[in-house]
Design an enzyme around this catalytic site. Structure first.
Site: not given
Ligand code: EPU
Length: 338
Positions: A164, A236, A332
């Site tokens: 990012r 995010s 972010e």
């Molecule tokens: N999780 C939880 N609770 C929640 C959300 C997530 O426990 O409420 C845990 C789960 O274990 C899940 C893990 O976090 O498996 C990862 O969650 P997710 O796959 O939704 O991804 P993220 O790390 O929360 C990042 C990006 C997103 C992107 C997703 C998918 C960042 C800051 N965010 O989120 O990007 O869509 O991966 O690749 O890196 C954005 O930048 O606006 C955005 C939505």
């Protein structure tokens, strides 16, 4: 070129914050942008360039000029046996470009389906999702130097992409405006479907192509992320924090089920959504704002909230995470103070 005075920014930010800008200027070409930069309006006022407004939080009225690109166009520039090079105007809606690539079977951006925003902003914050980052497909970035009006091209390594992050957010912040991005796409697409939730979703398709990858990503996003037109949000709200080996070991001992990504450099990335959920914030409302019930990393405007309402919620969440995990969450989203 169109100039508006005291204009509402409500349609220009996905958080749905109702603030005004002293001026809003929309330009249609690189030439218009160069002319614009020479005007007294920009010399006498501060200015901020926005894209789709999907990663911004306005804290108050913007006392300056908001610039917005309307440079359109998707042009195939070169085709080799393996790749296709496509130049895309900064004002093109990102997901329209993804849909174009998928329809033509040009591989590389399908995992980035449905990310809100416009093409010009994608290299600035190196958008990413489901194991792919836009840096993986950017060939070069065309910009205008704000101080001189001269054109400059940044090759992929010159953009210094990271999670990012890019040179446009750091040492060159505010110094260049992106006018077009060149992408290098694959004519024989290779799928990237190992990312947790995508690996699961893609099982529905026996022989997936990039069409199905797009469908799967769209399905996951629609399940987890609120539609900004219905519930104001900026995706995010926080970055996923990175901790060192010692801190990680301590956390893992205490929380054996904690999800993490090993960055293979002695550090570990922890999903901020998990940390926030562990602190009990998932689905919680505070006045006009809330933490989304399906993804705790997303803060939402339930209607009529202002920037400070969101900041107050963000501060409370940061405090909880700091106290429980000794981790400092960093927004972010770009916070824009009047
Ligand atoms: N999780 C939880 N609770 C929640 C959300 C997530 O426990 O409420 C845990 C789960 O274990 C899940 C893990 O976090 O498996 C990862 O969650 P997710 O796959 O939704 O991804 P993220 O790390 O929360 C990042 C990006 C997103 C992107 C997703 C998918 C960042 C800051 N965010 O989120 O990007 O869509 O991966 O690749 O890196 C954005 O930048 O606006 C955005 C939505």
């Amino acid at each position: 070129m169109k100039t508006y005075e005291n204009h509402s920014l409500l349609p220009y930010n996905t958080f749905g914050i109702d603030v005004d800008a002293s001026y809003l200027v929309e330009y249609d070409s690189e030439e218009e942008l160069v002319q614009l930069l020479q005007l007294d309006l920009l010399k006498e006022n501060k200015f901020l360039h926005i894209g789709g407004g999907s990663n911004l939080l306005f804290i108050g009225n913007y006392q300056g000029v908001i610039l917005h690109s309307h440079i359109m166009g998707i042009e195939v520039k070169n085709v080799t046996d393996s790749d296709v090079f496509v130049k895309v105007g900064s004002g093109v809606v990102w997901d329209d470009f993804v849909a174009y690539c998928v329809a033509k079977n040009y591989g590389g951006v399908e995992n980035l389906s449905l990310i809100p925003g416009e093409v010009g902003a994608t290299p600035v914050q190196n958008i990413g999702a489901y194991g792919v980052e836009v840096k993986d497909v950017i060939y070069k970035v065309e910009c205008i130097d704000v101080a001189t009006g001269e054109k400059r091209i940044f090759t992929n390594p010159e953009c210094k992409f990271a999670y990012r992050d890019s040179i446009f957010k750091r040492e060159l912040k505010g110094k260049y405006i992106v006018t077009a991005v060149w992408f290098k796409l694959n004519r024989s697409p290779r799928l990237h479907v190992n990312y947790g939730s995508l690996a699961e979703e893609i099982k529905k398709y026996p022989e997936p192509t990039i069409h199905e990858v797009r469908q799967a990503v769209v399905a996951i996003r629609q399940r987890k992320l609120p539609e900004p037109k219905v519930l104001g949000n900026a995706g995010s709200f926080f970055l996923n924090p990175v901790v060192d080996q010692n801190h990680f070991a301590k956390l893992q001992q205490q929380y054996p089920d904690m999800p993490f990504y090993d960055l293979h450099d002695g550090t570990f990335k922890i999903p901020a959504g998990w940390l926030i959920e562990q602190c009990g914030w998932k689905g919680k409302s505070v006045g006009k704002v809330a933490v989304h019930g399906s993804q705790a990393l997303v803060l939402i405007n339930k209607g009529g909230a202002n920037g400070l309402d969101i900041i107050n919620l963000s501060d409370s969440i940061r405090q909880s995470v700091r106290e429980k995990f000794e981790i400092e969450l960093t927004p972010e989203v770009n916070l824009i103070f009047g």
